[in-house]
Design a protein around this motif. Structure first.
Motif, PDB file in Angstrom:
ATOM      1  N   ARG A   1     -31.871 -44.120 -69.761  1.00  0.00           N
ATOM      2  CA  ARG A   1     -33.476 -45.038 -69.526  1.00  0.00           C
ATOM      3  C   ARG A   1     -34.402 -44.690 -69.265  1.00  0.00           C
ATOM      4  O   ARG A   1     -35.522 -44.623 -69.328  1.00  0.00           O
ATOM      5  CB  ARG A   1     -33.019 -46.269 -69.222  1.00  0.00           C
ATOM      6  CG  ARG A   1     -33.663 -47.166 -69.247  1.00  0.00           C
ATOM      7  CD  ARG A   1     -33.530 -48.310 -68.214  1.00  0.00           C
ATOM      8  NE  ARG A   1     -33.843 -48.736 -66.888  1.00  0.00           N
ATOM      9  CZ  ARG A   1     -33.229 -49.267 -65.973  1.00  0.00           C
ATOM     10  NH1 ARG A   1     -32.249 -49.826 -66.310  1.00  0.00           N
ATOM     11  NH2 ARG A   1     -33.871 -48.849 -64.418  1.00  0.00           N
TER      12      ARG A   1
ATOM     13  N   SER B   1     -31.520 -40.947 -77.665  1.00  0.00           N
ATOM     14  CA  SER B   1     -30.260 -42.231 -78.355  1.00  0.00           C
ATOM     15  C   SER B   1     -29.690 -42.237 -77.554  1.00  0.00           C
ATOM     16  O   SER B   1     -28.480 -42.966 -77.363  1.00  0.00           O
ATOM     17  CB  SER B   1     -30.207 -42.332 -79.798  1.00  0.00           C
ATOM     18  OG  SER B   1     -29.571 -41.630 -80.349  1.00  0.00           O
TER      19      SER B   1
ATOM     20  N   ARG C   1     -28.240 -45.707 -76.257  1.00  0.00           N
ATOM     21  CA  ARG C   1     -29.449 -46.346 -76.953  1.00  0.00           C
ATOM     22  C   ARG C   1     -28.996 -47.667 -77.832  1.00  0.00           C
ATOM     23  O   ARG C   1     -29.266 -47.095 -79.189  1.00  0.00           O
ATOM     24  CB  ARG C   1     -30.267 -45.570 -76.581  1.00  0.00           C
ATOM     25  CG  ARG C   1     -31.892 -46.935 -76.344  1.00  0.00           C
ATOM     26  CD  ARG C   1     -33.073 -45.638 -76.664  1.00  0.00           C
ATOM     27  NE  ARG C   1     -33.235 -44.747 -75.670  1.00  0.00           N
ATOM     28  CZ  ARG C   1     -33.396 -44.948 -74.205  1.00  0.00           C
ATOM     29  NH1 ARG C   1     -33.958 -45.775 -73.756  1.00  0.00           N
ATOM     30  NH2 ARG C   1     -33.436 -43.678 -73.808  1.00  0.00           N
ATOM     31  N   THR C   2     -29.035 -48.910 -77.353  1.00  0.00           N
ATOM     32  CA  THR C   2     -29.236 -49.729 -78.601  1.00  0.00           C
ATOM     33  C   THR C   2     -30.562 -49.974 -78.988  1.00  0.00           C
ATOM     34  O   THR C   2     -30.929 -49.811 -78.432  1.00  0.00           O
ATOM     35  CB  THR C   2     -27.701 -50.791 -78.400  1.00  0.00           C
ATOM     36  OG1 THR C   2     -28.575 -51.928 -77.465  1.00  0.00           O
ATOM     37  CG2 THR C   2     -26.746 -50.110 -78.756  1.00  0.00           C
ATOM     38  N   ASP C   3     -30.458 -51.157 -79.902  1.00  0.00           N
ATOM     39  CA  ASP C   3     -32.384 -51.563 -79.908  1.00  0.00           C
ATOM     40  C   ASP C   3     -32.395 -51.986 -78.290  1.00  0.00           C
ATOM     41  O   ASP C   3     -33.878 -52.272 -78.386  1.00  0.00           O
ATOM     42  CB  ASP C   3     -32.379 -52.507 -81.530  1.00  0.00           C
ATOM     43  CG  ASP C   3     -32.081 -52.346 -82.338  1.00  0.00           C
ATOM     44  OD1 ASP C   3     -32.204 -50.387 -82.918  1.00  0.00           O
ATOM     45  OD2 ASP C   3     -31.513 -52.920 -83.579  1.00  0.00           O
ATOM     46  N   ASP C   4     -31.982 -52.757 -77.728  1.00  0.00           N
ATOM     47  CA  ASP C   4     -32.084 -53.491 -76.776  1.00  0.00           C
ATOM     48  C   ASP C   4     -31.945 -53.483 -75.554  1.00  0.00           C
ATOM     49  O   ASP C   4     -32.496 -53.929 -74.766  1.00  0.00           O
ATOM     50  CB  ASP C   4     -32.124 -55.464 -77.339  1.00  0.00           C
ATOM     51  CG  ASP C   4     -31.563 -55.475 -77.862  1.00  0.00           C
ATOM     52  OD1 ASP C   4     -30.184 -55.224 -77.712  1.00  0.00           O
ATOM     53  OD2 ASP C   4     -30.825 -57.051 -77.498  1.00  0.00           O
ATOM     54  N   SER C   5     -30.810 -52.497 -75.620  1.00  0.00           N
ATOM     55  CA  SER C   5     -30.234 -52.590 -74.474  1.00  0.00           C
ATOM     56  C   SER C   5     -29.468 -51.216 -73.963  1.00  0.00           C
ATOM     57  O   SER C   5     -29.965 -49.950 -75.392  1.00  0.00           O
ATOM     58  CB  SER C   5     -28.583 -53.450 -74.067  1.00  0.00           C
ATOM     59  OG  SER C   5     -28.077 -52.774 -75.209  1.00  0.00           O
TER      60      SER C   5
END
Length: 151
Positions: free
Chosen positions: A99, A105, A129-133
């Motif tokens: 993060r 990704s 990494r996903t779209d929101d987490s």
């Protein structure tokens, strides 16, 4: 540890993947070696103040050339002065590093832990990494060191 031992490129922060832990980035392996908890400030500021019982310190300098990170985890509030291999804390570390440090990704790292206790451990960290987490995982090999029966 001295104030100059704390790395400046990443803040100290509480991270949780289920269990909150204070992450403390350090400048060098020597700083990790010298790290300790002081009982009164640990309980006043970390346990009571932040609501955190585990402190993870880490550096990018390592004992082994194949390792990416050197890690120590102190969990005195649970009656464990130091843990030799901490999956939950290393999972939080992988999520934090993905993060905070990269726009990639995914992140794959090898962490060494337990060297100061003469119980060296190798943990394989993965974060995606996903779209929101961020989804983080940890793995490694284990050895049976004790066997018993509870009656």
């Amino acid at each position: 540890m001295a104030p100059g031992d704390v790395a400046r490129d990443l803040p100290c922060q509480v991270v949780s993947t289920g269990l909150p832990q204070l992450m403390v980035p350090l400048e060098s392996l020597d700083a990790v070696r010298r790290a300790t908890t002081n009982e009164t400030p640990y309980y006043e500021h970390v346990v009571d103040g932040l609501g955190v019982k585990a402190v993870l310190v880490f550096a990018r300098e390592t004992y082994e050339s194949e390792s990416d990170l050197n890690v120590r985890v102190f969990v005195e509030a649970h009656g464990i002065p130091e843990d030799s291999a901490t999956g939950s804390a290393n999972t939080s570390l992988a999520a934090l590093l993905l993060r905070e440090r990269t726009s990639a990704s995914e992140l794959r790292l090898t962490a060494e832990q337990g060297y100061e206790m003469d119980r060296p451990s190798t943990l394989h960290l993965r974060a995606d990494r996903t779209d929101d987490s961020v989804v983080a995982r940890v793995g490694g090999r284990v050895s049976n060191v004790l066997e018993g029966r509870l009656l």
